[in-house]
Design an enzyme around this catalytic site. Structure first.
Site, PDB file in Angstrom:
ATOM      1  N   SER A  15      -1.757 -11.173  -8.650  1.00  0.00           N
ATOM      2  CA  SER A  15      -1.788 -10.325  -9.844  1.00  0.00           C
ATOM      3  C   SER A  15      -2.003 -11.070 -11.150  1.00  0.00           C
ATOM      4  O   SER A  15      -1.290 -10.858 -12.132  1.00  0.00           O
ATOM      5  CB  SER A  15      -0.501  -9.496  -9.953  1.00  0.00           C
ATOM      6  OG  SER A  15      -0.458  -8.579  -8.920  1.00  0.00           O
ATOM      7  N   SER A  16      -3.021 -11.922 -11.178  1.00  0.00           N
ATOM      8  CA  SER A  16      -3.320 -12.595 -12.444  1.00  0.00           C
ATOM      9  C   SER A  16      -3.770 -11.574 -13.493  1.00  0.00           C
ATOM     10  O   SER A  16      -3.508 -11.752 -14.682  1.00  0.00           O
ATOM     11  CB  SER A  16      -4.393 -13.659 -12.234  1.00  0.00           C
ATOM     12  OG  SER A  16      -5.559 -13.085 -11.684  1.00  0.00           O
ATOM     13  N   SER A  17      -4.417 -10.484 -13.073  1.00  0.00           N
ATOM     14  CA  SER A  17      -4.883  -9.517 -14.075  1.00  0.00           C
ATOM     15  C   SER A  17      -3.714  -8.758 -14.699  1.00  0.00           C
ATOM     16  O   SER A  17      -3.693  -8.543 -15.912  1.00  0.00           O
ATOM     17  CB  SER A  17      -5.911  -8.560 -13.479  1.00  0.00           C
ATOM     18  OG  SER A  17      -5.406  -7.933 -12.341  1.00  0.00           O
ATOM     19  N   HIS A  47       0.830  -1.214   0.000  1.00  0.00           N
ATOM     20  CA  HIS A  47       0.000   0.000   0.000  1.00  0.00           C
ATOM     21  C   HIS A  47       0.860   1.258   0.000  1.00  0.00           C
ATOM     22  O   HIS A  47       0.489   2.283   0.573  1.00  0.00           O
ATOM     23  CB  HIS A  47      -0.999  -0.011   1.176  1.00  0.00           C
ATOM     24  CG  HIS A  47      -2.093  -1.024   0.989  1.00  0.00           C
ATOM     25  ND1 HIS A  47      -3.224  -0.774   0.243  1.00  0.00           N
ATOM     26  CD2 HIS A  47      -2.196  -2.304   1.405  1.00  0.00           C
ATOM     27  CE1 HIS A  47      -3.996  -1.862   0.234  1.00  0.00           C
ATOM     28  NE2 HIS A  47      -3.387  -2.804   0.921  1.00  0.00           N
ATOM     29  N   ALA A  84      -6.234 -14.436  -5.832  1.00  0.00           N
ATOM     30  CA  ALA A  84      -5.420 -14.804  -4.673  1.00  0.00           C
ATOM     31  C   ALA A  84      -4.469 -13.690  -4.260  1.00  0.00           C
ATOM     32  O   ALA A  84      -3.716 -13.821  -3.307  1.00  0.00           O
ATOM     33  CB  ALA A  84      -4.633 -16.067  -4.987  1.00  0.00           C
ATOM     34  N   ASP A 104       2.045  -3.914  -9.735  1.00  0.00           N
ATOM     35  CA  ASP A 104       1.813  -5.233 -10.328  1.00  0.00           C
ATOM     36  C   ASP A 104       2.244  -5.282 -11.795  1.00  0.00           C
ATOM     37  O   ASP A 104       2.886  -6.226 -12.247  1.00  0.00           O
ATOM     38  CB  ASP A 104       0.328  -5.621 -10.199  1.00  0.00           C
ATOM     39  CG  ASP A 104      -0.167  -5.533  -8.764  1.00  0.00           C
ATOM     40  OD1 ASP A 104       0.675  -5.450  -7.855  1.00  0.00           O
ATOM     41  OD2 ASP A 104      -1.392  -5.534  -8.560  1.00  0.00           O
TER      42      ASP A 104
HETATM   43  C1  GLA Z   1      -2.951  -4.324  -5.201  1.00  0.00           C
HETATM   44  C2  GLA Z   1      -2.722  -3.203  -6.198  1.00  0.00           C
HETATM   45  C3  GLA Z   1      -1.283  -2.702  -6.123  1.00  0.00           C
HETATM   46  C4  GLA Z   1      -0.892  -2.347  -4.689  1.00  0.00           C
HETATM   47  C5  GLA Z   1      -1.264  -3.475  -3.738  1.00  0.00           C
HETATM   48  C6  GLA Z   1      -1.045  -3.112  -2.292  1.00  0.00           C
HETATM   49  O1  GLA Z   1      -2.193  -5.439  -5.535  1.00  0.00           O
HETATM   50  O2  GLA Z   1      -2.988  -3.660  -7.513  1.00  0.00           O
HETATM   51  O3  GLA Z   1      -1.111  -1.601  -6.988  1.00  0.00           O
HETATM   52  O4  GLA Z   1      -1.485  -1.135  -4.299  1.00  0.00           O
HETATM   53  O5  GLA Z   1      -2.617  -3.872  -3.882  1.00  0.00           O
HETATM   54  O6  GLA Z   1       0.308  -2.919  -2.029  1.00  0.00           O
END
Ligand code: GLA
Length: 391
Positions: free
Chosen positions: A131-133, A41, A128, A177
């Site tokens: 970051s699959s997207s 975050h 999960a 991501d």
């Molecule tokens: C998600 C968001 C990221 C980041 C994280 C928290 O994965 O896609 O950009 O903000 O939350 O660190």
């Protein structure tokens, strides 16, 4: 899925392509998911993050079309993607919107795109927090670059992916991501300055392994809570007269005590998390440069406590998982990873203890929550690339 099966994704998309379109694909491209070691975050606060690309990814086998249509099938998810590049329209929710969104963002940025036929497959678990997207977006970007003859520029493509996600799909994510999926490197984490987008590869400490511990919980709440945290951070920065929380020093906050200047105690705690997390992330990169797994692990634990108590994005299951991991021999540190509220924790382990740690943590978690976790060792892998085909 075990390693052997995962290696099979290239063969799956090749065979799927032959079946759907006939003949061989011209390219096979791949873009990975990610796990964040520390720096949570912080990206939308112009701060620092330290993720690594994982050995779970999205693959696309594709062939250029003579026209400006895109026809893509997924071997894992329902609904085909079928659209013309001259007339992009929103459809219902689904993976195809990431392809369309990427096409939209690239064209808006002036790329002259060509159409393609393609087949996708992947092994990044959906929802999960791995970051699959972003993996679909960066694989699509790689595909469009390949067929259109555009040079691959990781940071530029990551920014367009983030734009696709926020403006086309409607999720207000930060840049982490897409950046790590575009620019990761095997054996390394990537320190990203989310303001300048400068990056530095940082090697994983020798003799360590990174484990992903999936709590198997998924929370629908994530999007609204995420947007709420973003707004709270913006308000806190504004109240402190800073462009972003990145620019606030811990002394300014300590001085604020009960938060004069800040609207309330919540804003104070949110700000304290972000300011502290930026410091921890820079310290973690320093610990990694000197190969200090113990120091890195301690910073991960401090990060978890801050996310749990100050930023309030953890969950009972994530806390149980982290506690279970920390109880195992050979565990240097553990924390929740990603947006929070469910999904995965990450642990740093002594390499020789990783298998036993995975088993022990899963058993402990089952006892504590009654839930079945999946825990696996992740290799830091390369970012988006062409696996087969011309350049
Ligand atoms: C998600 C968001 C990221 C980041 C994280 C928290 O994965 O896609 O950009 O903000 O939350 O660190």
């Amino acid at each position: 899925m075990e390693r052997g099966e995962r290696g099979g994704c290239v063969e799956r998309v090749r065979a799927g392509f032959a079946e759907r379109f006939g003949g061989a694909p011209e390219w096979i491209v791949r873009a990975p998911g990610r796990v964040n070691l520390i720096g949570e975050h912080t990206d939308y606060n112009d701060g620092f993050v330290l993720p690594m690309a994982i050995d779970r990814a999205v693959w696309i086998a594709l062939r250029r079309r003579p026209d400006r249509r895109v026809i893509a099938h997924s071997l894992d998810m329902p609904h085909a993607a079928e659209f013309g590049l001259d007339w992009l329209e929103h459809g219902g929710p689904g993976w195809h919107e990431y392809l369309k969104g990427m096409a939209w963002a690239m064209q808006e940025a002036g790329h002259a795109l060509q159409g393609w036929d393609g087949v996708l497959a992947g092994d990044v678990p959906v929802g999960a927090g791995l970051s699959s997207s972003a993996a679909i977006e960066m694989a699509a970007a790689r595909a469009f670059c390949a067929v259109s003859g555009a040079a691959w520029a990781p940071a530029a493509m990551a920014l367009l992916g983030q734009r696709a996600e926020s403006r086309w799909v409607g999720v207000q994510c930060g840049i982490m991501d897409q950046m790590i999926s575009a620019a990761g490197r095997a054996g390394h984490a990537l320190l990203i300055d989310c303001r300048s987008l400068e990056t530095e590869l940082v090697p994983l400490p020798e003799g360590t392994a990174v484990l992903v511990l999936d709590t198997s919980t998924r929370r629908g709440l994530v999007d609204s809570a995420y947007n709420e945290r973003r707004a709270q951070c913006d308000r806190a920065a504004h109240a402190l007269g800073a462009a972003a929380l990145r620019d606030v020093r811990m002394e300014e906050l300590d001085g604020a005590g009960d938060a004069p200047g800040l609207p309330d105690a919540i804003a104070f705690r949110r700000a304290r998390h972000v300011v502290g997390e930026n410091l921890r992330t820079l310290e973690a990169a320093e610990a990694m440069r000197r190969g200090d797994a113990r120091a890195l692990g301690a910073l991960m634990v401090a990060s978890h406590e801050s996310l749990r108590d100050d930023f309030e994005v953890s969950s009972a299951e994530l806390n149980a998982m982290v506690a279970c991991a920390l109880r195992q021999a050979g565990c240097y540190g553990a924390r929740m990873t990603g947006a929070g509220f469910g999904g995965c924790a990450v642990a740093l382990a002594e390499a020789g203890s990783a298998a036993a740690l995975a088993e022990g943590a899963a058993a402990c978690y089952r006892e504590a929550t009654g839930l079945t976790a999946s825990v696996y060792v992740c290799e830091a892998s390369d970012g988006a690339g062409v696996v087969e085909g011309p350049g």
